[in-house]
Design a protein around this motif. Structure first.
Motif, mmCIF file in Angstrom:
data_model
loop_
_atom_site.group_PDB
_atom_site.id
_atom_site.type_symbol
_atom_site.label_atom_id
_atom_site.label_comp_id
_atom_site.label_asym_id
_atom_site.label_seq_id
_atom_site.Cartn_x
_atom_site.Cartn_y
_atom_site.Cartn_z
ATOM 1 N N SER A 183 5.628 10.596 -13.830
ATOM 2 C CA SER A 183 7.063 10.828 -14.044
ATOM 3 C C SER A 183 7.903 9.986 -13.093
ATOM 4 N N LEU A 184 7.418 9.807 -11.871
ATOM 5 C CA LEU A 184 8.129 8.968 -10.907
ATOM 6 C C LEU A 184 8.156 7.524 -11.380
ATOM 7 N N THR A 185 7.007 7.021 -11.815
ATOM 8 C CA THR A 185 6.956 5.642 -12.288
ATOM 9 C C THR A 185 7.816 5.454 -13.533
ATOM 10 N N ALA A 186 7.802 6.447 -14.416
ATOM 11 C CA ALA A 186 8.637 6.357 -15.618
ATOM 12 C C ALA A 186 10.120 6.333 -15.255
ATOM 13 N N ALA A 187 10.504 7.144 -14.261
ATOM 14 C CA ALA A 187 11.898 7.164 -13.828
ATOM 15 C C ALA A 187 12.293 5.817 -13.229
ATOM 16 N N CYS A 188 11.386 5.225 -12.464
ATOM 17 C CA CYS A 188 11.665 3.907 -11.887
ATOM 18 C C CYS A 188 11.774 2.842 -12.974
ATOM 19 N N ARG A 189 10.923 2.929 -13.973
ATOM 20 C CA ARG A 189 10.988 1.945 -15.063
ATOM 21 C C ARG A 189 12.331 2.012 -15.783
ATOM 22 N N SER A 190 12.874 3.204 -15.900
ATOM 23 C CA SER A 190 14.156 3.366 -16.598
ATOM 24 C C SER A 190 15.319 2.756 -15.826
ATOM 25 N N LEU A 191 15.134 2.523 -14.516
ATOM 26 C CA LEU A 191 16.191 1.933 -13.696
ATOM 27 C C LEU A 191 16.311 0.428 -13.886
ATOM 28 N N LYS A 192 15.290 -0.171 -14.511
ATOM 29 C CA LYS A 192 15.311 -1.606 -14.867
ATOM 30 C C LYS A 192 15.482 -2.511 -13.646
ATOM 31 N N GLY A 193 14.749 -2.177 -12.600
ATOM 32 C CA GLY A 193 14.680 -3.040 -11.437
ATOM 33 C C GLY A 193 15.824 -2.838 -10.456
ATOM 34 N N CYS A 194 15.759 -3.597 -9.360
ATOM 35 C CA CYS A 194 16.745 -3.469 -8.287
ATOM 36 C C CYS A 194 16.754 -4.782 -7.507
ATOM 37 N N ALA A 247 0.818 -1.214 0.000
ATOM 38 C CA ALA A 247 0.000 0.000 0.000
ATOM 39 C C ALA A 247 0.852 1.265 0.000
ATOM 40 N N VAL A 248 1.928 1.288 0.780
ATOM 41 C CA VAL A 248 2.758 2.486 0.833
ATOM 42 C C VAL A 248 3.474 2.694 -0.494
ATOM 43 N N ASP A 249 4.004 1.627 -1.064
ATOM 44 C CA ASP A 249 4.681 1.708 -2.364
ATOM 45 C C ASP A 249 3.724 2.248 -3.425
ATOM 46 N N ARG A 250 2.507 1.743 -3.443
ATOM 47 C CA ARG A 250 1.511 2.238 -4.410
ATOM 48 C C ARG A 250 1.206 3.707 -4.170
ATOM 49 N N ALA A 251 1.088 4.080 -2.890
ATOM 50 C CA ALA A 251 0.774 5.475 -2.561
ATOM 51 C C ALA A 251 1.895 6.419 -2.990
#
Length: 262
Positions: free
Chosen positions: A44-55, A32-36
């Protein structure tokens, strides 16, 4: 470094950076917190995370906060709890250390953590707090402030008790030449643990520091070394004092006092 344990919404926290408990995909799927965090940060945040290709588990990566109040979001990938025999504690501590390192690299002075892995990956709260709080207190010294932002009062109590035990153990192990200064620092830190305002009223604050000394006087007067039972009983007394102490209101006259210790 000032350490606080507060209940609140990490997506509204006015820190320089927040640490989110993320999934390995970094796409807002962990809980829930991650989704929030992803919802509040925007596409833009989700797009930036997608560009990191996971962790990988035990690591963390950083993005801007975009629409969040915080300038940065550190996405920490903690372990899924499977009984504690597969290196979960090492992975948990690793992602906290990596989060601190990323924050330091960006010049962050005020950092706020969620409780990594406890709500989304079944990591027991008490075990997480016992491992994480000493790490933050001992290795977070380059920060001016670290907040542990809890989902509820029960979680706040767990992390607060871990911080209380940290200070009691340090007082118990302190050399007599160091004890006087450490007592003063410990009392201030213990009082500040659950103070929400950034600038407490100095008169009320000073009285609570004196009250905390009175609460701990029986423990401090014991001969060393004190036993585990003595430390646990003292922690119970301190935790009870948090239920009884009045709220400290805001003021602007305490900064110089706090800066002398943090």
């Amino acid at each position: 470094m000032q350490f606080r344990v507060l209940v609140g919404d990490i997506t509204k926290w006015p820190a320089d950076a927040i640490v989110n408990s993320a999934s390995s995909s970094l796409l807002g799927l962990s809980g829930a917190v991650d989704r929030a965090v992803h919802k509040a940060g925007g596409i833009s945040l989700t797009a930036a995370c997608r560009s990191l290709k996971g962790c990988r588990t035990g690591d963390a990566k950083i993005t801007f906060g975009y629409k969040l109040p915080a300038k940065y979001v550190i996405h920490a990938v903690g372990p899924i709890w499977v009984g504690g025999k597969r290196g979960e504690e090492e992975e948990l501590l690793s992602c906290y250390r990596k989060s601190l390192s990323l924050a330091e690299d960006k010049g962050v002075r005020y950092l706020a953590f969620t409780s990594v892995s406890t709500e989304d990956k079944r990591y027991p709260r008490q075990r997480a707090a016992a491992a994480v709080v000493p790490l933050l207190m001992e290795e977070g010294g380059k920060m001016e402030r670290i907040d542990l932002v809890c989902a509820d009062a029960e979680m706040q109590a767990v992390y607060t008790r871990a911080a209380v035990l940290f200070w009691l153990r340090h007082l118990n192990d302190a050399h007599k030449d160091e004890l006087a200064d450490m007592i003063e620092e410990a009392m201030i830190s213990l009082v500040m643990l659950q103070v929400e305002t950034d600038k407490p009223d100095p008169i009320a604050f000073a009285e609570q520091v004196r009250a905390m000394k009175r609460v701990l006087r029986p423990f401090l007067d014991m001969s060393q070394p004190r036993g585990i039972v003595d430390i646990e009983k003292a922690a119970d007394t301190v935790m009870q004092s948090y239920q009884e102490q009045p709220e400290i209101k805001s003021s602007s006259g305490l900064e110089s006092l706090l800066q002398s210790y943090y």
